[in-house]
Design a protein around this motif. Structure first.
Motif, PDB file in Angstrom:
ATOM      1  N   THR A 316       0.822  -1.208   0.000  1.00 35.75           N
ATOM      2  CA  THR A 316       0.000   0.000   0.000  1.00 35.75           C
ATOM      3  C   THR A 316       0.860   1.264   0.000  1.00 35.75           C
ATOM      4  O   THR A 316       0.503   2.259  -0.633  1.00 35.75           O
ATOM      5  CB  THR A 316      -0.955   0.040   1.210  1.00 35.75           C
ATOM      6  OG1 THR A 316      -0.208  -0.133   2.411  1.00 35.75           O
ATOM      7  CG2 THR A 316      -2.000  -1.053   1.114  1.00 35.75           C
ATOM      8  N   PHE A 320       0.517   4.090  -2.888  1.00 38.17           N
ATOM      9  CA  PHE A 320       0.244   5.509  -2.651  1.00 38.17           C
ATOM     10  C   PHE A 320       1.394   6.392  -3.132  1.00 38.17           C
ATOM     11  O   PHE A 320       1.171   7.508  -3.606  1.00 38.17           O
ATOM     12  CB  PHE A 320      -0.032   5.755  -1.166  1.00 38.17           C
ATOM     13  CG  PHE A 320      -1.415   5.350  -0.726  1.00 38.17           C
ATOM     14  CD1 PHE A 320      -2.540   5.886  -1.330  1.00 38.17           C
ATOM     15  CD2 PHE A 320      -1.585   4.433   0.307  1.00 38.17           C
ATOM     16  CE1 PHE A 320      -3.811   5.522  -0.933  1.00 38.17           C
ATOM     17  CE2 PHE A 320      -2.859   4.054   0.714  1.00 38.17           C
ATOM     18  CZ  PHE A 320      -3.971   4.604   0.091  1.00 38.17           C
ATOM     19  N   TYR A 323       0.948   6.698  -6.784  1.00 39.91           N
ATOM     20  CA  TYR A 323      -0.214   7.559  -7.026  1.00 39.91           C
ATOM     21  C   TYR A 323       0.174   9.028  -6.906  1.00 39.91           C
ATOM     22  O   TYR A 323      -0.150   9.847  -7.781  1.00 39.91           O
ATOM     23  CB  TYR A 323      -1.320   7.206  -6.024  1.00 39.91           C
ATOM     24  CG  TYR A 323      -2.471   8.184  -5.994  1.00 39.91           C
ATOM     25  CD1 TYR A 323      -3.365   8.271  -7.065  1.00 39.91           C
ATOM     26  CD2 TYR A 323      -2.661   9.027  -4.895  1.00 39.91           C
ATOM     27  CE1 TYR A 323      -4.417   9.174  -7.030  1.00 39.91           C
ATOM     28  CE2 TYR A 323      -3.711   9.922  -4.857  1.00 39.91           C
ATOM     29  CZ  TYR A 323      -4.595   9.989  -5.924  1.00 39.91           C
ATOM     30  OH  TYR A 323      -5.635  10.896  -5.896  1.00 39.91           O
ATOM     31  N   THR A 368       5.005   9.711   1.975  1.00 39.51           N
ATOM     32  CA  THR A 368       3.891   8.797   1.710  1.00 39.51           C
ATOM     33  C   THR A 368       3.397   8.194   3.024  1.00 39.51           C
ATOM     34  O   THR A 368       2.189   8.109   3.268  1.00 39.51           O
ATOM     35  CB  THR A 368       4.319   7.685   0.747  1.00 39.51           C
ATOM     36  OG1 THR A 368       4.793   8.259  -0.476  1.00 39.51           O
ATOM     37  CG2 THR A 368       3.150   6.760   0.430  1.00 39.51           C
ATOM     38  N   TYR A 372      -0.234   8.701   4.333  1.00 36.01           N
ATOM     39  CA  TYR A 372      -1.014   7.452   4.294  1.00 36.01           C
ATOM     40  C   TYR A 372      -0.397   6.415   5.238  1.00 36.01           C
ATOM     41  O   TYR A 372       0.096   5.369   4.786  1.00 36.01           O
ATOM     42  CB  TYR A 372      -1.051   6.887   2.875  1.00 36.01           C
ATOM     43  CG  TYR A 372      -1.480   7.857   1.802  1.00 36.01           C
ATOM     44  CD1 TYR A 372      -2.831   8.104   1.547  1.00 36.01           C
ATOM     45  CD2 TYR A 372      -0.537   8.523   1.019  1.00 36.01           C
ATOM     46  CE1 TYR A 372      -3.228   8.981   0.543  1.00 36.01           C
ATOM     47  CE2 TYR A 372      -0.923   9.412   0.010  1.00 36.01           C
ATOM     48  CZ  TYR A 372      -2.262   9.632  -0.214  1.00 36.01           C
ATOM     49  OH  TYR A 372      -2.654  10.504  -1.209  1.00 36.01           O
TER      50      TYR A 372
END
Length: 442
Positions: A316, A320, A323, A368, A372
């Motif tokens: 994850t 992210f 992204y 990041t 997140y």
């Protein structure tokens, strides 16, 4: 008195006793002169109708901080809890008085669910003993020792990615990155070749996904288990993971160890280090100490922890990061230039040393993790009565302390424009000017 009247009085009596119990219980923080968020019978500060993520529940409490107190009192059902709102208090819990708050209050059931008894979930002397045995396996030297294995999996990932990008279809990066981290951990922690890139529905990945996506109990029941662990273990034999998941990982480790020992196989991975501890109680180096042997169940639980801690968190975080880089092409281009320049210095090879030189990449990963965080709340349990420094407040033994990492890392008083992705927040100058525990990404 007829039966109807008797039942009516019983109902009225039960309701009255329950109401008085909660009224007395919910006066806990008020009686101690602590700021708290008003609870509602019977869930306390948990939502009654709306389905909220736990970060939103603790975030709603954190947002009510006044600055006068280092924490706010809260209630999960009838159980009092502490929600930290002050960074000095967070530092006290996590670092300065760590010996008082080393327990995490995570539900564990060693008898019915042995893979749940890993270092992250155990408390007290069991945790201390296991930590002493395992700490030598996580030194920078041991990580460097495993790095070639990670690079080998990354090379296979890149080769498969080249094939996948030849088509015109859209790639689901979350799935691809989960397959990559599955292969890395399957290889490093369990010593098996998963090859999830070629076989997405491999048995290892399927059972690994079940551990996250298919728990044996509902979220409410899991929460009750963590609040009342002794009842959950003794009367309900509550498991953390389904029996089929536990059996799969136990069998995998048992077979891997048997194969390696029978064929004298040695590899640069975590499983090799665990086998050394299982057989000799120490690691094979010049500074090794006798730490006590690990049982097969302990080996499996720690290998499984390696999977839990690395699979979802790593995939994850990478997702992210990619992204955010897609939304910020200038940062993406600078990152690409840094990678190319450093690899050119190292003959185009990814090595432990070359990755350590990638300063911007490190900032991107840290930012990041700030925006997140995989673990949105850190949980600690008070091991003994504790007087809060500079406050006339005692946190009683066994009280749960919640540190809302997500809320702290999105607090505009700590990070200006917290929703903006800015890797330069982690430049040495900015890090130096922030509180040491303002970043709790890992």
């Amino acid at each position: 008195m007829d039966w109807l009247s008797l039942i009516l009085w019983l109902v009225i009596g039960t309701i009255s006793i329950t109401f008085l119990f909660f009224k007395k219980r919910y006066a806990y923080w008020k009686d101690r002169g602590v700021e708290y968020v008003q609870p509602t019978i019977p869930l306390g500060n948990l939502p009654f109708r709306r389905k909220l993520h736990f970060k939103e529940i603790t975030g709603n409490i954190y947002d009510r901080k006044s600055g006068k107190s280092p924490f706010l009192g809260a209630f999960f059902f009838a159980t009092p809890a502490v929600v930290a709102t002050d960074l000095d208090f967070v530092q006290t819990v996590l670092i300065k008085d760590f010996s008082t708050f080393h327990g995490r209050g995570v539900y564990v059931n060693e008898v019915d669910d042995p893979i749940s008894a890993h270092m992250f979930s155990l408390d007290g002397e069991k945790w201390k003993s296991l930590r002493a045995k395992l700490s030598p396996t996580f030194t920078s030297g041991k990580m460097k020792f495993m790095f070639p294995t990670v690079v080998e999996v990354a090379d296979r990932f890149n080769a498969n990615l080249v094939d996948l990008t030849k088509g015109n279809g859209t790639l689901e990066m979350k799935d691809l990155l989960a397959r990559f981290t599955t292969d890395v951990i399957g290889t490093c922690a369990f010593g098996i070749e998963c090859n999830s890139m070629k076989t997405p529905d491999s048995e290892f990945r399927r059972y690994g996904s079940k551990a996250f996506d298919d728990p044996p109990h509902s979220t409410l029941f899991q929460l009750l288990g963590s609040i009342y662990p002794n009842i959950a273990r003794k009367y309900f034999h509550m498991r953390v993971f389904k029996k089929e998941v536990s059996d799969f990982f136990m069998d995998t480790v048992r077979e891997t160890i048997a194969f390696r020992e029978e064929n004298n196989v040695r590899r640069n991975d975590f499983m090799d280090l665990l086998i050394q501890l299982k057989n000799g109680g120490s690691l094979e180096d010049e500074h090794s100490k006798k730490l006590g042997k690990l049982t097969l169940e302990e080996v499996t639980a720690q290998a499984f922890l390696f999977f839990l801690a690395g699979f979802e968190t790593s995939s994850t975080t990478m997702m992210f990061a990619l992204y955010e880089l897609s939304l910020n092409p200038d940062i993406q281009e600078n990152a690409r230039q840094e990678i190319e320049e450093i690899l050119n210095k190292h003959d185009g090879k990814i090595s432990y040393e070359s990755v350590k030189e990638m300063v911007l990449i490190d900032k991107i990963i840290s930012e990041t993790l700030r925006k997140y965080p995989p673990v949105v709340n850190l949980i600690r349990k008070c091991a003994q009565d504790f007087k809060v420094p500079n406050h006339d407040v005692i946190i009683e033994k066994d009280t749960t302390v919640v540190i809302p990492a997500y809320s702290i890392q999105h607090d505009p008083e700590i990070y200006e424009n917290p929703e903006v992705f800015d890797p330069e927040r982690f430049s040495p100058e900015q890090v130096k000017n922030r509180h040491p525990v303002a970043f709790l990404g890992f």
